[in-house]
Design a protein around this motif. Structure first.
Motif, PDB file in Angstrom:
ATOM      1  N   GLY A 158      29.303   0.590   8.451  1.00 36.40           N
ATOM      2  CA  GLY A 158      28.596   0.159   7.256  1.00 36.40           C
ATOM      3  C   GLY A 158      29.486  -0.235   6.099  1.00 36.40           C
ATOM      4  N   TYR A 159      30.806  -0.201   6.256  1.00 40.24           N
ATOM      5  CA  TYR A 159      31.702  -0.711   5.220  1.00 40.24           C
ATOM      6  C   TYR A 159      31.551  -2.231   5.158  1.00 40.24           C
ATOM      7  CZ  TYR A 159      34.047   3.839   5.451  1.00 40.24           C
ATOM      8  OH  TYR A 159      34.332   5.176   5.421  1.00 40.24           O
ATOM      9  N   THR A 160      31.556  -2.774   3.934  1.00 48.95           N
ATOM     10  CA  THR A 160      31.331  -4.216   3.775  1.00 48.95           C
ATOM     11  C   THR A 160      32.334  -4.802   2.795  1.00 48.95           C
ATOM     12  OG1 THR A 160      28.962  -3.871   4.139  1.00 48.95           O
ATOM     13  CG2 THR A 160      29.638  -5.998   3.227  1.00 48.95           C
ATOM     14  N   LEU A 161      32.895  -5.953   3.157  1.00 46.33           N
ATOM     15  CA  LEU A 161      33.777  -6.705   2.267  1.00 46.33           C
ATOM     16  C   LEU A 161      32.998  -7.896   1.734  1.00 46.33           C
ATOM     17  CD1 LEU A 161      36.715  -7.019   1.165  1.00 46.33           C
ATOM     18  CD2 LEU A 161      37.106  -8.598   3.075  1.00 46.33           C
ATOM     19  N   TRP A 162      32.916  -7.993   0.388  1.00 42.36           N
ATOM     20  CA  TRP A 162      32.180  -9.060  -0.277  1.00 42.36           C
ATOM     21  C   TRP A 162      33.169 -10.021  -0.928  1.00 42.36           C
ATOM     22  CZ3 TRP A 162      26.697  -8.501  -0.477  1.00 42.36           C
ATOM     23  CH2 TRP A 162      26.221  -7.257  -0.061  1.00 42.36           C
ATOM     24  N   GLN A 163      32.964 -11.300  -0.736  1.00 40.64           N
ATOM     25  CA  GLN A 163      33.773 -12.294  -1.437  1.00 40.64           C
ATOM     26  C   GLN A 163      33.099 -12.643  -2.753  1.00 40.64           C
ATOM     27  OE1 GLN A 163      34.587 -15.885   0.730  1.00 40.64           O
ATOM     28  NE2 GLN A 163      36.204 -16.517  -0.678  1.00 40.64           N
ATOM     29  N   LEU A 164      33.871 -12.644  -3.842  1.00 40.81           N
ATOM     30  CA  LEU A 164      33.324 -12.897  -5.172  1.00 40.81           C
ATOM     31  C   LEU A 164      33.453 -14.376  -5.525  1.00 40.81           C
ATOM     32  CD1 LEU A 164      34.762  -9.820  -7.107  1.00 40.81           C
ATOM     33  CD2 LEU A 164      32.721  -9.975  -5.660  1.00 40.81           C
ATOM     34  N   HIS A 165      32.472 -14.854  -6.305  1.00 37.37           N
ATOM     35  CA  HIS A 165      32.464 -16.259  -6.721  1.00 37.37           C
ATOM     36  C   HIS A 165      32.165 -16.336  -8.216  1.00 37.37           C
ATOM     37  CE1 HIS A 165      32.576 -17.679  -2.558  1.00 37.37           C
ATOM     38  NE2 HIS A 165      31.672 -16.759  -2.282  1.00 37.37           N
ATOM     39  N   PRO A 166      33.174 -16.067  -9.077  1.00 33.86           N
ATOM     40  CA  PRO A 166      32.944 -16.200 -10.523  1.00 33.86           C
ATOM     41  C   PRO A 166      32.586 -17.649 -10.861  1.00 33.86           C
ATOM     42  CG  PRO A 166      35.008 -15.061 -10.023  1.00 33.86           C
ATOM     43  CD  PRO A 166      34.531 -15.667  -8.742  1.00 33.86           C
ATOM     44  N   PRO A 167      31.960 -17.922 -12.028  1.00 29.41           N
ATOM     45  CA  PRO A 167      31.702 -16.953 -13.102  1.00 29.41           C
ATOM     46  C   PRO A 167      30.578 -15.977 -12.761  1.00 29.41           C
ATOM     47  CG  PRO A 167      30.751 -19.076 -13.642  1.00 29.41           C
ATOM     48  CD  PRO A 167      31.547 -19.291 -12.392  1.00 29.41           C
ATOM     49  N   CYS A 168      30.653 -14.818 -13.389  1.00 28.54           N
ATOM     50  CA  CYS A 168      29.719 -13.738 -13.095  1.00 28.54           C
ATOM     51  C   CYS A 168      28.575 -13.756 -14.107  1.00 28.54           C
ATOM     52  CB  CYS A 168      30.439 -12.398 -13.158  1.00 28.54           C
ATOM     53  SG  CYS A 168      31.930 -12.327 -12.124  1.00 28.54           S
ATOM     54  N   ARG A 169      27.396 -13.462 -13.644  1.00 26.00           N
ATOM     55  CA  ARG A 169      26.232 -13.469 -14.527  1.00 26.00           C
ATOM     56  C   ARG A 169      26.130 -12.150 -15.291  1.00 26.00           C
ATOM     57  NH1 ARG A 169      21.917 -10.594 -12.447  1.00 26.00           N
ATOM     58  NH2 ARG A 169      22.150  -9.909 -10.276  1.00 26.00           N
ATOM     59  N   VAL A 170      25.413 -12.156 -16.411  1.00 25.02           N
ATOM     60  CA  VAL A 170      25.129 -10.961 -17.200  1.00 25.02           C
ATOM     61  C   VAL A 170      23.642 -10.670 -17.073  1.00 25.02           C
ATOM     62  CG1 VAL A 170      25.165  -9.914 -19.487  1.00 25.02           C
ATOM     63  CG2 VAL A 170      26.995 -11.479 -18.795  1.00 25.02           C
ATOM     64  N   PRO A 171      23.258  -9.518 -16.530  1.00 22.56           N
ATOM     65  CA  PRO A 171      21.835  -9.252 -16.278  1.00 22.56           C
ATOM     66  C   PRO A 171      21.079  -8.919 -17.564  1.00 22.56           C
ATOM     67  CG  PRO A 171      23.126  -7.329 -15.739  1.00 22.56           C
ATOM     68  CD  PRO A 171      24.110  -8.403 -16.115  1.00 22.56           C
ATOM     69  N   THR A 172      19.780  -9.081 -17.512  1.00 21.50           N
ATOM     70  CA  THR A 172      18.898  -8.617 -18.584  1.00 21.50           C
ATOM     71  C   THR A 172      18.038  -7.492 -18.030  1.00 21.50           C
ATOM     72  OG1 THR A 172      17.245 -10.280 -17.976  1.00 21.50           O
ATOM     73  CG2 THR A 172      18.839 -10.867 -19.695  1.00 21.50           C
ATOM     74  N   PHE A 173      17.684  -6.532 -18.911  1.00 22.24           N
ATOM     75  CA  PHE A 173      16.977  -5.337 -18.461  1.00 22.24           C
ATOM     76  C   PHE A 173      15.650  -5.199 -19.198  1.00 22.24           C
ATOM     77  CE2 PHE A 173      21.439  -4.503 -17.647  1.00 22.24           C
ATOM     78  CZ  PHE A 173      21.407  -3.996 -16.349  1.00 22.24           C
ATOM     79  N   SER A 174      14.727  -4.537 -18.533  1.00 22.81           N
ATOM     80  CA  SER A 174      13.416  -4.268 -19.129  1.00 22.81           C
ATOM     81  C   SER A 174      12.927  -2.922 -18.613  1.00 22.81           C
ATOM     82  CB  SER A 174      12.427  -5.382 -18.765  1.00 22.81           C
ATOM     83  OG  SER A 174      12.264  -5.443 -17.350  1.00 22.81           O
ATOM     84  N   ALA A 175      11.745  -2.536 -19.066  1.00 20.84           N
ATOM     85  CA  ALA A 175      11.098  -1.299 -18.605  1.00 20.84           C
ATOM     86  C   ALA A 175      11.973  -0.083 -18.839  1.00 20.84           C
ATOM     87  CB  ALA A 175      10.731  -1.410 -17.127  1.00 20.84           C
ATOM     88  N   ALA A 176      12.552   0.034 -20.062  1.00 24.88           N
ATOM     89  CA  ALA A 176      13.386   1.190 -20.372  1.00 24.88           C
ATOM     90  C   ALA A 176      12.528   2.430 -20.583  1.00 24.88           C
ATOM     91  CB  ALA A 176      14.216   0.915 -21.619  1.00 24.88           C
TER      92      ALA A 176
END
Length: 714
Positions: free
Chosen positions: A558-576
């Motif tokens: 279950g170990y996984t290697l992920w390749q990154l593809h910047p630019p990275c997004r900034v999430p928005t949050f709700s339901a605090a």
């Protein structure tokens, strides 16, 4: 006439036989020693291949154990094998800072034979260890000349020494240290001669070369060379002052030249030389316990006792009885090295103690390498001294036989003694060749074969130009120890680059806690050359989620290697939702209207944390946790450990930890993001505390936690 001619002819034959011994003994001894070394290598190679085959049959792979081999040597060997001769093995853009000769030998072997890294490392250590046999013979030859090969065979038969195949620097540097001791002995012996500049330079060069192998060996050898320079100045000052200063200058030049490949890249890259105190002051618990053993310090625990002291004592007695200035000078490198090794090695017994505070303060400030490395120098010199004692016994035994023959007016044939010595030498090596002692394997461990192949894939895919971020510190070790790769931060302070600036440390934390730098996420990714994120079984990684990560390699576990593809997004949050603490464990605390006040940890508590009500989540979503409260007190900073326990249908599904150094006096608004495992249905937030949080009476008030869920994104 005939009788006289026959007698003269016989005399010539006898003299010729003695001359042949003097000419052929070194060649025959070298040939026998070469045969022993070749058989040692063949046996070592067969042992390594057999162990690998047995491990593979059980679904295992053999790796070098954690510590110096896995965290320094093997990454460096991989970097060198790919052509990055001066690069740090773990960090992109940094230069090597640690003795690199073992990795260099391994890299050469890999390039020449195509051998995989882990097995090449063990083979390289075996070859280096074998080299200690001819190096020890060279050292013995400084004392007994042609008898050195016979003396070496005798020492090996008496089990005074046998190569260990060690993959730790103290062991792998023994051949280089024996070589230095021999060169230094020859230089000391000639310290009063009209000319000894060649030996002075060679001694300095071999001492400097030790810097490429082992720190304590280099420091010890440098002290010996400094003494050699002083002796030379005193010996020649009244006659030729230019030579009295010129020859020591040659020794210093050799020393500088020998160590330049290690130190010069550091000076060019960083502008200065630096050590990590956490490594320099390391107290080896196997040898020193807790470093508070005053009794062992006062009893000179490192000195040999009982029968172990017999041969070293015999060596000293021989020096005293011989009354030879040349013999004392020849032995000066051994004596200086041993005194320094024992003296600095003994400090490890008290460096964490309260006794002798002035000595402890001096040791902690000035000791240049960990105490146990100097203890190993003392052990190495003791091995050499025992072998030299056997060689001197043999030498004076032969001299005694000759004296006895003259004393009793007995004139044996001149071929008799050379023949007996030759027979003894051949017999000794024949026995060794037929009864080779078993070989050591160094510090090794066994890993799952499938996981090892996954680690090989991670290392191959990432390559030398991209680093791999691992959210879990333990997870980095699980894979990195199997096969190294470049990282933003190596989570092993004892083995990490001491020049690494605080920016690297902060960036590593930022990669795990994006809200602290959300606006410059991509900048941190690029600054650290992060191309991949590695996740543990069942784990998702915020960095991978926000940077368009795509899985490129998965293991059966279950170990996984992920390749990154910047630019990275900034999430928005709700339901605090906001919650107050609902439980505490192992804490001294009191409740008030302001919140839960934490004064300290209960003595002996195995765990200590404040927990909050469980929160329902969707598997695979990003959740924001914000802890609020206040801290006050005289300490400079406070160490908080936020964590989240993952649950799947009420069953444990893992835990995430985040470590912070937070301002100690002011409002707490500690936020971090986490990506929940796909099977998780509930998380339980917790706030843990390190004991240092409460040093000097610091107080922490925990108010509440705000939990927010990521809004839907496309």
């Amino acid at each position: 006439m005939t009788s006289l001619a026959s007698h003269t002819h016989a005399g010539r034959r006898e003299i010729s036989a003695a001359q042949r011994w003097r000419l052929l003994a070194p060649a025959a001894g070298a040939l026998l020693l070469l045969s022993l070394c070749v058989l040692y290598v063949l046996n070592g190679y067969a042992t390594i291949r057999s162990m690998d085959a047995d491990a593979a049959a059980q679904g295992k792979a053999i790796i070098s154990g954690p510590g110096d081999p896995a965290h320094r040597d093997i990454p460096q060997a991989l970097a060198m094998a790919t052509g990055s001769w001066y690069d740090d093995g773990s960090y992109i853009g940094e230069v090597h800072w640690y003795p690199f000769m073992t990795p260099l030998v391994v890299a050469w072997y890999m390039v020449a034979t195509g051998e995989p890294l882990q097995s090449a490392y063990r083979i390289g250590c075996m070859l280096i260890s074998m080299a200690s046999l001819p190096a020890l013979a060279w050292l013995l030859s400084r004392y007994v000349g042609r008898l050195a090969y016979l003396a070496l065979a005798a020492a090996l038969l008496l089990a005074l020494y046998w190569p260990s195949n060690s993959n730790y620097p103290a062991g792998s540097s023994m051949a280089a240290f024996f070589l230095f001791l021999g060169l230094a002995a020859s230089a000391f012996e000639r310290v009063g001669a009209a000319r000894c500049n060649g030996w002075m330079f060679a001694a300095g060069l071999s001492a400097g070369w030790l810097a490429l192998w082992h720190g304590a060996s280099f420091i010890t050898a440098s002290a010996v060379v400094a003494a050699l320079m002083g002796f030379r100045v005193l010996a020649r000052w009244g006659e030729q002052r230019w030579r009295a200063l010129g020859d020591p200058a040659l020794a210093a030049a050799g020393l500088a030249l020998g160590c330049a490949p290690l130190f010069l890249p550091q000076l060019l890259r960083y502008g200065h030389l630096q050590q990590a105190d956490v490594a320099r002051l390391f107290i080896n618990p196997v040898l020193y316990g807790d470093g508070k053993n005053t009794a062992a310090f006062l009893q000179l625990e490192l000195l040999p006792k009982g029968l172990d002291a017999a041969l070293p004592a015999l060596f000293l007695i021989t020096l005293a009885v011989a009354r030879s200035r040349r013999m004392w000078l020849r032995s000066a490198p051994l004596l200086i090295s041993y005194v320094l090794g024992v003296g600095l090695g003994q400090l490890g017994f008290i460096m964490n103690g309260a006794d002798f505070p002035w000595l402890v303060a001096l040791a902690n400030r000035f000791i240049p390498s960990p105490p146990h490395t100097f203890a190993w120098i003392a052990i190495t010199v003791l091995i050499a001294a025992r072998c030299v004692a056997v060689a001197l016994l043999l030498f004076y035994g032969v001299a005694g036989l000759r004296w006895a023959a003259r004393r009793w007016a007995w004139q044996p044939p001149q071929w008799l003694l050379p023949t007996l010595l030759s027979a003894a030498m051949v017999g000794g090596y024949a026995w060794l060749l037929g009864h080779m002692p078993s070989q050591g394997t160094g510090h090794i461990e066994y890993a799952d074969q499938e996981l090892f192949q996954f680690a090989e894939g991670v290392s191959r895919i990432a390559g030398p130009q991209r680093s791999v971020y691992t959210a879990s510190w333990a997870g980095q070790r699980e894979i990195f120890d199997l096969m190294p790769f470049k990282v933003p931060l190596l989570h092993s302070p004892l083995h990490s680059n001491p020049y690494l600036d605080q920016q690297h440390v902060q960036d590593e934390y930022y990669l795990g806690t994006p809200p602290r730098f959300a606006s410059s996420f991509s900048e941190v990714i690029e600054r650290n050359h992060v191309g991949y994120a590695l996740t543990m079984p069942g784990e998702l990684n915020v960095t991978a989620q926000l940077c368009g990560g795509q899985p490129v390699l998965r293991s059966a576990q279950g170990y996984t290697l992920w390749q990154l593809h910047p630019p990275c997004r900034v999430p928005t949050f709700s339901a605090a939702q906001t919650s107050a603490p609902d439980d505490r464990l192992g804490l001294i605390a009191s409740e008030s209207a302001a919140g839960l006040t934490i004064q300290g940890l209960k003595p002996g508590a195995a765990q200590s944390f404040v927990s909050f009500p469980a929160v329902d989540v969707r598997g695979g979503e990003i959740v924001s946790l914000t802890f609020t409260g206040r801290m006050s007190g005289p300490a400079a900073e406070s160490c908080l450990t936020p964590q989240a326990d993952f649950l799947s249908g009420g069953r444990p599904d893992g835990t995430m930890f985040v470590n912070f150094s937070y301002p100690a006096d002011g409002q707490i608004a500690l936020q971090f993001w986490l990506a929940t495992p796909v099977s998780t249905t509930t998380i339980t937030p917790k706030l843990g505390f390190r004991s240092s949080c409460f040093d000097h009476g610091q107080s922490i008030v925990v108010e509440n936690i705000r939990v927010a869920h990521e809004a839907a994104h496309h």
